[in-house]
Design a protein around this motif. Structure first.
Motif, PDB file in Angstrom:
ATOM      1  N   SER A  61      36.428  63.977  24.963  1.00  0.00           N
ATOM      2  CA  SER A  61      36.109  65.151  24.141  1.00  0.00           C
ATOM      3  C   SER A  61      37.202  65.433  23.130  1.00  0.00           C
ATOM      4  CB  SER A  61      35.886  66.377  25.035  1.00  0.00           C
ATOM      5  OG  SER A  61      37.111  66.856  25.585  1.00  0.00           O
ATOM      6  N   GLN A  62      38.454  65.118  23.472  1.00  0.00           N
ATOM      7  CA  GLN A  62      39.574  65.369  22.568  1.00  0.00           C
ATOM      8  C   GLN A  62      39.618  64.407  21.390  1.00  0.00           C
ATOM      9  OE1 GLN A  62      41.594  68.145  22.815  1.00  0.00           O
ATOM     10  NE2 GLN A  62      40.011  68.578  24.341  1.00  0.00           N
ATOM     11  N   ILE A  63      38.905  63.296  21.509  1.00  0.00           N
ATOM     12  CA  ILE A  63      38.852  62.361  20.375  1.00  0.00           C
ATOM     13  C   ILE A  63      37.470  62.410  19.706  1.00  0.00           C
ATOM     14  CG2 ILE A  63      40.604  60.853  21.358  1.00  0.00           C
ATOM     15  CD1 ILE A  63      38.367  58.902  22.141  1.00  0.00           C
ATOM     16  N   GLY A  64      36.682  63.462  20.056  1.00  0.00           N
ATOM     17  CA  GLY A  64      35.384  63.652  19.431  1.00  0.00           C
ATOM     18  C   GLY A  64      34.336  62.650  19.871  1.00  0.00           C
ATOM     19  N   CYS A  65      34.437  62.208  21.121  1.00  0.00           N
ATOM     20  CA  CYS A  65      33.506  61.197  21.630  1.00  0.00           C
ATOM     21  C   CYS A  65      32.748  61.762  22.825  1.00  0.00           C
ATOM     22  CB  CYS A  65      34.271  59.935  22.028  1.00  0.00           C
ATOM     23  SG  CYS A  65      33.253  58.641  22.740  1.00  0.00           S
ATOM     24  N   SER A  66      31.430  61.833  22.722  1.00  0.00           N
ATOM     25  CA  SER A  66      30.590  62.292  23.830  1.00  0.00           C
ATOM     26  C   SER A  66      30.173  61.081  24.641  1.00  0.00           C
ATOM     27  CB  SER A  66      29.358  63.026  23.288  1.00  0.00           C
ATOM     28  OG  SER A  66      28.526  63.424  24.352  1.00  0.00           O
ATOM     29  N   LYS A  67      30.612  61.031  25.875  1.00  0.00           N
ATOM     30  CA  LYS A  67      30.402  59.821  26.660  1.00  0.00           C
ATOM     31  C   LYS A  67      30.152  60.161  28.122  1.00  0.00           C
ATOM     32  CE  LYS A  67      32.504  55.249  27.225  1.00  0.00           C
ATOM     33  NZ  LYS A  67      31.493  54.541  26.467  1.00  0.00           N
ATOM     34  N   TRP A 108      48.070  70.658  32.743  1.00  0.00           N
ATOM     35  CA  TRP A 108      47.848  69.259  32.341  1.00  0.00           C
ATOM     36  C   TRP A 108      47.016  69.189  31.068  1.00  0.00           C
ATOM     37  CZ3 TRP A 108      43.109  66.974  31.719  1.00  0.00           C
ATOM     38  CH2 TRP A 108      41.994  67.591  32.299  1.00  0.00           C
ATOM     39  N   LYS A 109      46.122  70.158  30.856  1.00  0.00           N
ATOM     40  CA  LYS A 109      45.290  70.135  29.651  1.00  0.00           C
ATOM     41  C   LYS A 109      46.132  70.320  28.391  1.00  0.00           C
ATOM     42  CE  LYS A 109      40.758  71.472  31.449  1.00  0.00           C
ATOM     43  NZ  LYS A 109      39.637  72.436  31.347  1.00  0.00           N
ATOM     44  N   ASP A 110      47.094  71.250  28.453  1.00  0.00           N
ATOM     45  CA  ASP A 110      47.972  71.459  27.292  1.00  0.00           C
ATOM     46  C   ASP A 110      48.740  70.188  26.959  1.00  0.00           C
ATOM     47  OD1 ASP A 110      47.143  74.065  27.078  1.00  0.00           O
ATOM     48  OD2 ASP A 110      48.897  74.921  28.084  1.00  0.00           O
ATOM     49  N   ARG A 111      49.290  69.554  27.976  1.00  0.00           N
ATOM     50  CA  ARG A 111      50.058  68.332  27.755  1.00  0.00           C
ATOM     51  C   ARG A 111      49.147  67.179  27.308  1.00  0.00           C
ATOM     52  NH1 ARG A 111      54.595  70.566  26.740  1.00  0.00           N
ATOM     53  NH2 ARG A 111      56.207  70.558  28.363  1.00  0.00           N
ATOM     54  N   MET A 112      47.929  67.136  27.840  1.00  0.00           N
ATOM     55  CA  MET A 112      47.006  66.067  27.462  1.00  0.00           C
ATOM     56  C   MET A 112      46.633  66.172  25.990  1.00  0.00           C
ATOM     57  SD  MET A 112      45.411  63.371  28.575  1.00  0.00           S
ATOM     58  CE  MET A 112      45.294  63.490  30.365  1.00  0.00           C
ATOM     59  N   ILE A 113      46.397  67.401  25.514  1.00  0.00           N
ATOM     60  CA  ILE A 113      46.076  67.613  24.100  1.00  0.00           C
ATOM     61  C   ILE A 113      47.228  67.123  23.226  1.00  0.00           C
ATOM     62  CG2 ILE A 113      45.709  69.380  22.327  1.00  0.00           C
ATOM     63  CD1 ILE A 113      44.210  71.012  24.467  1.00  0.00           C
ATOM     64  N   GLU A 114      48.461  67.495  23.593  1.00  0.00           N
ATOM     65  CA  GLU A 114      49.638  67.078  22.826  1.00  0.00           C
ATOM     66  C   GLU A 114      49.767  65.556  22.818  1.00  0.00           C
ATOM     67  OE1 GLU A 114      52.995  68.971  24.558  1.00  0.00           O
ATOM     68  OE2 GLU A 114      52.231  71.001  24.257  1.00  0.00           O
ATOM     69  N   TYR A 115      49.560  64.949  23.969  1.00  0.00           N
ATOM     70  CA  TYR A 115      49.738  63.499  24.080  1.00  0.00           C
ATOM     71  C   TYR A 115      48.679  62.749  23.284  1.00  0.00           C
ATOM     72  CZ  TYR A 115      50.132  58.866  26.200  1.00  0.00           C
ATOM     73  OH  TYR A 115      50.273  57.527  26.399  1.00  0.00           O
ATOM     74  N   ILE A 116      47.425  63.187  23.383  1.00  0.00           N
ATOM     75  CA  ILE A 116      46.343  62.523  22.647  1.00  0.00           C
ATOM     76  C   ILE A 116      46.545  62.698  21.146  1.00  0.00           C
ATOM     77  CG2 ILE A 116      43.862  62.563  22.161  1.00  0.00           C
ATOM     78  CD1 ILE A 116      43.401  63.169  25.109  1.00  0.00           C
ATOM     79  N   ASP A 117      47.002  63.877  20.725  1.00  0.00           N
ATOM     80  CA  ASP A 117      47.289  64.081  19.290  1.00  0.00           C
ATOM     81  C   ASP A 117      48.331  63.072  18.800  1.00  0.00           C
ATOM     82  OD1 ASP A 117      45.500  66.143  19.082  1.00  0.00           O
ATOM     83  OD2 ASP A 117      47.002  67.743  19.216  1.00  0.00           O
ATOM     84  N   THR A 118      49.336  62.813  19.649  1.00  0.00           N
ATOM     85  CA  THR A 118      50.367  61.833  19.296  1.00  0.00           C
ATOM     86  C   THR A 118      49.783  60.438  19.178  1.00  0.00           C
ATOM     87  OG1 THR A 118      52.077  63.119  20.443  1.00  0.00           O
ATOM     88  CG2 THR A 118      52.568  60.816  19.987  1.00  0.00           C
ATOM     89  N   ILE A 119      48.942  60.068  20.141  1.00  0.00           N
ATOM     90  CA  ILE A 119      48.305  58.743  20.114  1.00  0.00           C
ATOM     91  C   ILE A 119      47.452  58.573  18.853  1.00  0.00           C
ATOM     92  CG2 ILE A 119      46.609  57.227  21.237  1.00  0.00           C
ATOM     93  CD1 ILE A 119      47.437  58.449  23.899  1.00  0.00           C
ATOM     94  N   MET A 120      46.633  59.560  18.575  1.00  0.00           N
ATOM     95  CA  MET A 120      45.700  59.464  17.449  1.00  0.00           C
ATOM     96  C   MET A 120      46.439  59.447  16.113  1.00  0.00           C
ATOM     97  SD  MET A 120      43.109  59.074  19.248  1.00  0.00           S
ATOM     98  CE  MET A 120      41.878  58.925  17.942  1.00  0.00           C
ATOM     99  N   SER A 121      47.546  60.178  16.017  1.00  0.00           N
ATOM    100  CA  SER A 121      48.298  60.194  14.763  1.00  0.00           C
ATOM    101  C   SER A 121      48.943  58.842  14.510  1.00  0.00           C
ATOM    102  CB  SER A 121      49.366  61.294  14.814  1.00  0.00           C
ATOM    103  OG  SER A 121      50.321  61.037  15.811  1.00  0.00           O
ATOM    104  N   LEU A 122      49.322  58.151  15.567  1.00  0.00           N
ATOM    105  CA  LEU A 122      49.936  56.833  15.415  1.00  0.00           C
ATOM    106  C   LEU A 122      48.906  55.782  15.000  1.00  0.00           C
ATOM    107  CD1 LEU A 122      52.330  56.745  18.500  1.00  0.00           C
ATOM    108  CD2 LEU A 122      52.974  56.995  16.108  1.00  0.00           C
ATOM    109  N   GLN A 123      47.631  56.044  15.321  1.00  0.00           N
ATOM    110  CA  GLN A 123      46.580  55.082  14.995  1.00  0.00           C
ATOM    111  C   GLN A 123      46.063  55.239  13.565  1.00  0.00           C
ATOM    112  OE1 GLN A 123      43.535  55.446  18.007  1.00  0.00           O
ATOM    113  NE2 GLN A 123      44.796  54.512  19.598  1.00  0.00           N
ATOM    114  N   LYS A 124      46.443  56.332  12.904  1.00  0.00           N
ATOM    115  CA  LYS A 124      45.966  56.573  11.548  1.00  0.00           C
ATOM    116  C   LYS A 124      46.716  55.720  10.524  1.00  0.00           C
ATOM    117  CE  LYS A 124      44.433  61.317  12.420  1.00  0.00           C
ATOM    118  NZ  LYS A 124      44.663  62.739  12.107  1.00  0.00           N
TER     119      LYS A 124
END
Length: 283
Positions: free
Chosen positions: A223-229, A267-283
């Motif tokens: 859900s944090q990467i905009g993917c419904s699965k 864990w949700k707060d940290r997960m959001i921060e971590y995923i944001d970091t991952i996604m920014s590196l992939q841009k």
């Protein structure tokens, strides 16, 4: 002022690698992996630790693959138990404080409540049993030790979150009914730093706030990467081939918080921060 020297066993692993990078900012860190030292060789471990004279040893080495441990009991006990014993012997000989990264799975299952450190441990798989045996040897051999029981760690280079995101285009099957806590490695590193600067030795549970079903955690990541699965539960025939898992193996962290004046975020707060970091590196 002399800089403390920290020896980290298992630096090539995800937890050990993260701790190495984090502690490098404050201490002289000696990183070791399988190519540097065989922890199943007692004399090699004793000589290595004696020759390097660390002020602290962090043992994050070992086999964490639960299913591999179940199918390879001898290897699991050789590394997770006897290897830990060798490290404990070496630290005891030199009176070096030891931090051991353990697992929530040493407890076994819980019913409607979280485990406290003093609870009876009854692990349900070889991985949990081998880690608990390692813990018991540390407690027998060492006077200065911290045993950290943690769960579902994320962060670092080899994180399960990255693997899940990489699988966004294929079906996901998993054991879906197990509820767990999660631990962000950045917060684990903060706890380790507090322990190095303390003498409150003992056993501590360490996780971020909150718990969730494994299947819902995976859905949250998508859900944090905009993917419904959809996440599909593994069929019973597959489960029989896997190691048994504890049900709702949750941890109470009150002792850690009061002993080191630390309260970890959700864990949700940290997960959001971590995923944001991952996604920014992939841009």
């Amino acid at each position: 002022m002399r800089i403390l020297k920290i020896l980290i066993l298992g630096s090539s692993g995800n937890i050990g690698g993260f701790l190495t990078k984090s502690l490098n900012k404050y201490y002289e860190v000696i990183e070791t992996g399988r190519k540097d030292i065989d922890i199943t060789n007692k004399n090699e471990v004793i000589d290595f630790i004696s020759n390097n004279s660390p002020d602290f040893v962090i043992d994050s080495a070992g086999i964490a693959d639960v299913d591999f441990c179940e199918k390879n009991e001898d290897i699991s006990y050789s590394i997770n138990t006897l290897g830990t014993m060798n490290v404990a012997i070496a630290c005891s000989k030199k009176n070096i404080p030891l931090i051991y990264i353990s697992s929530a799975q040493v407890y076994g299952s819980s019913e409607n409540s979280s485990h406290f450190e003093q609870d009876i441990c009854d692990p349900v798989n070889i991985f949990g049993k081998s880690k608990l045996a390692g813990e018991n040897l540390i407690r027998t051999l060492c006077k200065k030790y911290y045993i950290i029981r943690t769960s579902w760690c994320f962060g670092g280079e080899k994180c399960f979150v990255k693997k899940i995101i990489d699988k966004k285009n294929i079906p996901i099957f998993m054991v879906a009914d197990m509820k767990v806590n999660l631990t962000y490695l950045g917060d684990l590193a903060k706890v380790v730093l507090s322990m190095i600067n303390s003498e409150s030795y003992g056993i501590y549970n360490c996780t971020n706030k909150g718990s969730e079903l494994k299947s819902n955690i995976v859905k949250y990541i998508f859900s944090q990467i905009g993917c419904s699965k959809e996440v599909f539960p593994l069929p019973a025939s597959t489960l029989k081939a896997l190691a048994p898992r504890p049900k709702d193996c949750l941890l109470n962290t009150d002792l850690m918080e009061s002993s080191f004046n630390i309260e970890l975020p959700s864990w949700k707060d940290r997960m959001i921060e971590y995923i944001d970091t991952i996604m920014s590196l992939q841009k």
